[in-house]
Design an enzyme around this catalytic site. Structure first.
Site, PDB file in Angstrom:
ATOM      1  N   TYR A  74      87.961  48.210  54.285  1.00 26.71           N
ATOM      2  CA  TYR A  74      86.599  47.967  54.744  1.00 26.71           C
ATOM      3  C   TYR A  74      85.881  49.296  55.001  1.00 26.71           C
ATOM      4  CZ  TYR A  74      88.034  43.104  55.621  1.00 26.71           C
ATOM      5  OH  TYR A  74      88.496  41.812  55.489  1.00 26.71           O
ATOM      6  N   LEU A  79      75.188  28.657  56.010  1.00 25.68           N
ATOM      7  CA  LEU A  79      75.319  27.758  57.157  1.00 25.68           C
ATOM      8  C   LEU A  79      74.590  28.246  58.406  1.00 25.68           C
ATOM      9  CD1 LEU A  79      79.000  26.610  56.624  1.00 25.68           C
ATOM     10  CD2 LEU A  79      76.983  25.125  56.716  1.00 25.68           C
ATOM     11  N   THR A  80      73.830  29.308  58.292  1.00 27.84           N
ATOM     12  CA  THR A  80      72.932  29.660  59.390  1.00 27.84           C
ATOM     13  C   THR A  80      71.635  28.862  59.291  1.00 27.84           C
ATOM     14  OG1 THR A  80      71.806  31.442  58.184  1.00 27.84           O
ATOM     15  CG2 THR A  80      73.834  32.021  59.362  1.00 27.84           C
ATOM     16  N   GLY A  81      71.390  28.291  58.125  1.00 23.18           N
ATOM     17  CA  GLY A  81      70.162  27.540  57.898  1.00 23.18           C
ATOM     18  C   GLY A  81      68.992  28.379  57.451  1.00 23.18           C
ATOM     19  N   LYS A  82      69.202  29.695  57.321  1.00 27.52           N
ATOM     20  CA  LYS A  82      68.047  30.546  57.018  1.00 27.52           C
ATOM     21  C   LYS A  82      67.561  30.400  55.580  1.00 27.52           C
ATOM     22  CE  LYS A  82      70.894  34.688  56.112  1.00 27.52           C
ATOM     23  NZ  LYS A  82      71.152  36.070  56.569  1.00 27.52           N
ATOM     24  N   PRO A  86      83.173  31.856  57.521  1.00 23.51           N
ATOM     25  CA  PRO A  86      82.943  30.633  58.316  1.00 23.51           C
ATOM     26  C   PRO A  86      81.509  30.136  58.268  1.00 23.51           C
ATOM     27  CG  PRO A  86      83.084  32.538  59.750  1.00 23.51           C
ATOM     28  CD  PRO A  86      83.476  33.012  58.385  1.00 23.51           C
TER      29      PRO A  86
END
Length: 343
Positions: free
Chosen positions: A60, A217-220, A211
């Site tokens: 990373y 899945l934040t909806g943005k 995740p």
């Protein structure tokens, strides 16, 4: 704070950890969209909330992620649990480092960057050719025997190979602590390919990466918004990993990652509307609902969302301040299943 175990190793961590794949990585905006100070504030915010399990890797940011974690720990000496990884092939040069003997020396490098004498969890980042697997597992076992790692885990192993690794380690009186794989509300393969069942039977933790589905899945990116996930990673690279040899990724995730998302987001709107209603009940966000669902899915699952600033860290931490009811969990699960079946 709810705690979960890293398998049968005796190591306990919060029910959610912190992924540091973006720390020090210029390709995702380090130094421009977020800075070292932003990351340190995120680090402190997580510790303030009781979240002290950090997952990193020697790959990373070219090792910068480990270095930053070391620096932050020196500035704020509160105890942390550290997991890092050995990458059998460098991402940008797949021809290198296909040698199991590199594991111990690479761990030495990670320990130096982390400023630690031993790491809590040392993981094999990717599957290796089957005929070389035993050598890699032996080298991982050596990191425990030498006292440089408290426990060992694997990443992106399919169910069959995870079972094999568990059995192989057991012959050396070493427990396989975890398998780190992709799992989220839109990618539920571990539920159907035997992974979660095997984790229960063998007492192995499932550390859930992606995740929040790369931000979906934040909806943005939902209907009515201007955001477009132009920089979503291609699922094509992920499907090369052995975890997907047990079956294809969910059709919904595959289509989201291989087609322009604008063509698909209408199909998700009923799910987001439901999550929106639930989030309002708890004064929460859609991303917190998604993480809460994942935590509620199985007591062996430990999601590790990423964070680049204090706001994201606080939002992630707030997930653990409430719990979905059984009815809410089932409603979300069934709504997603219906969407998937309609594709």
């Amino acid at each position: 704070m709810e705690y979960r175990k890293l398998g049968a190793t005796g190591i306990e961590v919060p029910a959610m950890g912190i992924g540091t794949v973006a720390w020090g990585e210029k390709l995702v905006g380090y130094g421009k969209r977020f800075t070292r100070e932003d990351l340190f504030k995120a680090y402190k915010t997580s510790l303030d909330a009781g979240l002290n399990f950090f997952d990193t890797s020697e790959s990373y940011g070219g090792g910068i992620s480990e270095q930053l974690l070391c620096e932050f720990h020196h500035q704020d000496a509160r105890p942390i649990v550290v997991a890092t990884k050995f990458s059998p092939a460098k991402i940008y040069d797949p021809s290198t480092r296909f040698s199991a003997k590199d594991i111990v020396s690479t761990l030495d490098g990670s320990l130096k960057r982390l400023g630690l004498k031993k790491v809590d969890l040392y993981q094999l980042h990717y599957p290796v050719p089957r005929h070389k697997l035993n050598k890699y597992l032996d080298a991982l076992a050596e990191t425990v025997k030498s006292g440089k790692a408290k426990a060992v885990g694997v990443c992106n192993f399919n169910t069959e190979r995870m079972k094999y690794a568990h059995e192989y380690f057991a012959k050396q009186n070493i427990q396989l602590a975890s398998n780190q794989v992709g799992y989220n509300l839109l990618h539920r393969l571990p539920e159907t390919n035997g992974m979660l069942t095997a984790c229960k039977e063998l007492d192995i933790a499932l550390i859930a990466i992606l995740p929040l589905g790369e931000g979906v899945l934040t909806g943005k990116y939902r209907v009515g918004g201007d955001a477009h996930p132009s920089n979503l990673r291609s699922i094509a690279r992920v499907t090369q990993l052995d975890i997907f040899k047990d079956g294809d990724p969910s059709p919904l995730m595959r289509r989201l990652f291989t087609k322009p998302y604008l063509l698909e987001r209408e199909k998700l709107e009923s799910l987001f509307e439901l999550m929106d209603r639930i989030s309002h009940k708890y004064n929460a966000t859609i991303s917190q609902v998604a993480l809460n669902w994942l935590i509620a899915s199985n007591p062996r699952v430990i999601p590790i969302p990423g964070e680049k600033n204090a706001r994201q860290a606080a939002s992630n931490a707030a997930t653990l301040s409430w719990k979905l009811t059984h009815e809410e969990f089932e409603s979300i699960s069934q709504t997603e299943s219906s969407i998937r079946k309609s594709l």
